[in-house]
Design a protein around this motif. Structure first.
Motif, mmCIF file in Angstrom:
data_model
loop_
_atom_site.group_PDB
_atom_site.id
_atom_site.type_symbol
_atom_site.label_atom_id
_atom_site.label_comp_id
_atom_site.label_asym_id
_atom_site.label_seq_id
_atom_site.Cartn_x
_atom_site.Cartn_y
_atom_site.Cartn_z
ATOM 1 N N GLN A 23 84.787 62.603 64.387
ATOM 2 C CA GLN A 23 85.467 61.543 63.737
ATOM 3 C C GLN A 23 85.250 60.159 64.389
ATOM 4 N N THR B 256 86.247 61.948 56.609
ATOM 5 C CA THR B 256 87.675 62.119 57.234
ATOM 6 C C THR B 256 88.348 63.237 56.622
ATOM 7 N N ALA B 257 88.160 63.379 55.050
ATOM 8 C CA ALA B 257 89.015 64.342 54.267
ATOM 9 C C ALA B 257 88.394 65.666 54.506
ATOM 10 N N ASN C 266 87.195 66.716 57.661
ATOM 11 C CA ASN C 266 87.892 67.032 58.771
ATOM 12 C C ASN C 266 89.168 67.552 59.011
ATOM 13 N N GLU C 267 90.010 66.770 57.792
ATOM 14 C CA GLU C 267 91.437 67.216 57.624
ATOM 15 C C GLU C 267 91.386 68.556 57.109
ATOM 16 N N ARG C 268 90.379 68.982 56.232
ATOM 17 C CA ARG C 268 90.430 70.241 55.762
ATOM 18 C C ARG C 268 90.155 71.353 56.560
ATOM 19 N N ILE D 83 90.692 71.125 59.757
ATOM 20 C CA ILE D 83 91.914 71.222 60.895
ATOM 21 C C ILE D 83 92.981 72.192 60.322
ATOM 22 N N LEU E 162 94.245 61.068 61.004
ATOM 23 C CA LEU E 162 93.788 62.137 61.783
ATOM 24 C C LEU E 162 94.283 62.261 63.278
ATOM 25 N N ARG F 47 97.437 64.028 63.359
ATOM 26 C CA ARG F 47 97.274 65.414 62.973
ATOM 27 C C ARG F 47 96.524 66.125 64.242
ATOM 28 N N TYR G 233 105.327 67.054 61.749
ATOM 29 C CA TYR G 233 104.444 66.120 61.496
ATOM 30 C C TYR G 233 104.491 65.450 60.119
ATOM 31 N N GLY H 292 102.917 62.588 59.143
ATOM 32 C CA GLY H 292 101.674 62.078 58.395
ATOM 33 C C GLY H 292 101.680 60.544 58.678
#
Length: 379
Positions: free
Chosen positions: A59, A80-81, A83-85, A87, A116, A119, A134, A136
């Protein structure tokens, strides 16, 4: 001899998986990205290392590549999206922990979309045995305080990446402390050395997730000044310059953008979209000026301008347009002593750089020729 990482995993293996993850997110391949993380875990890479040295490192690279104009905003958002998934997948594979070290609320400052880092911290804290709420991105202070009264956490971990959120962060820190909950802060907004965390009265600051987890494990004391007000930390705010510049920002932006047409001949041929984007970038400069007035730190504004010049240059837009923009702002704010002094200094510094710099190369074919192009960080 093989170099090993924090938990005995070879550094070369971590780097290899980080490169594989970078390749996957750059191609927008969500499924391969998930496979890379799963393979790394099966190969013995610790979950915390996967979070921080694979996902977190990738990231950071995304942000650097965007600033250097080697990837687009769309690619940055897609990465970024993904990487969120990824995680989320990692969290599912490790299961639920006992959470017996205490309860922490993790949130981003209101107006802060870069979620992120928060998160990542959340998952690190859970791995280490904390119960974490969390909340957000961009959490309004009033809703955060309601949550604190309802759940009674041991501490709040507040994240912010953009310095223009510091005034909001300050109000949020004060509100949490007034509710009796200590606050640890982190993220680039608070400075690489935590100077703005101290300035705004946070109870603790951490440069990274590991340090934050270690600090929270030791426990944070109750807020020392639970009823402090912004003026207590920043007495220079009594001159009202921050308030007035912020309140008049739309008018300042419109006036400076219009006068730039006279100072930058190329603007005569701009279409409505180019003018709009130029106005957006002037707004970024006004916002960073305002936060420099809030903190009383001229270096904050200077660092932003240096970063902006690098971004402009990477996009083949002459950074020399910054000097006239600063001069025009200075003329509009000539009756504001701190703002005028800051702008005069910044304009002189930019003019000196422009005078000593080599002539700018012509824009590449298809490059946006707006005088200020994307000075704000990616959303």
């Amino acid at each position: 001899m093989t170099e090993h990482g924090r938990h005995g995993t070879s550094t070369s293996a971590v780097r290899r998986y980080a490169d594989l993850l970078w390749d996957a997110v750059l191609r927008g391949d969500e499924y391969t990205a998930v496979d890379v993380v799963v393979d790394a875990l099966r190969d013995g890479v610790e979950a915390e290392t996967v979070l921080l040295d694979l996902i977190g490192a990738v990231q950071q690279r995304v942000g650097a590549e965007w600033a250097a104009n080697r990837i687009s905003v769309a690619q940055e958002h897609a990465a970024t999206a993904i990487n969120e998934r990824v995680i989320g997948t990692l969290a599912l594979t490790r299961g639920r922990s006992a959470g017996d070290l205490g309860r922490i609320t993790v949130a981003c400052v209101d107006g802060e979309w870069h979620a992120l880092p928060a998160r990542l911290l959340t998952e690190v804290l859970r791995l280490r045995g904390f119960t974490v709420d969390y909340l957000g991105a961009q959490v309004p202070a009033a809703h955060l305080i309601t949550h604190l009264h309802r759940t009674g956490p041991d501490a709040v971990a507040l994240s912010s990446s953009i310095a223009t959120r510091l005034p909001t962060a300050h109000a949020t820190i004060s509100a949490c402390q007034a509710a009796g909950v200590p606050v640890i802060v982190g993220g680039p907004a608070f400075g690489t050395d935590g100077r703005y965390a101290r300035l705004l009265g946070a109870d603790a600051w951490a440069p990274d997730a590991r340090t934050a987890a270690e600090t929270l494990r030791g426990g944070l004391p109750a807020p020392a000044n639970p009823h402090a007000q912004p003026m207590d930390d920043l007495p220079h705010l009594s001159d009202q310059e921050y308030t007035l510049v912020t309140r008049n920002a739309p008018t300042l932006v419109a006036t400076v953008t219009e006068k730039l047409r006279e100072r930058v001949p190329a603007m005569a041929g701009y279409d409505d979209e180019q003018v709009l984007r130029t106005a957006e970038d002037v707004r970024h400069i006004v916002d960073f000026l305002a936060v420099a007035l809030y903190t009383g730190d001229p270096d904050l504004f200077g660092d932003f301008l240096d970063w902006t010049a690098e971004v402009l240059t990477a996009r083949s837009v002459p950074a020399s347009v910054l000097a006239p923009t600063l001069e025009l702002l200075g003329a509009e704010l000539r009756d504001f002593s701190r703002a005028a002094r800051l702008l005069r200094s910044a304009a002189a510094a930019r003019a000196a750089i422009d005078h000593g710099a080599a002539p700018a190369s012509p824009p590449t074919p298809g490059a946006d020729d707006a005088p200020l192009h994307r000075t704000g960080r990616p959303a």
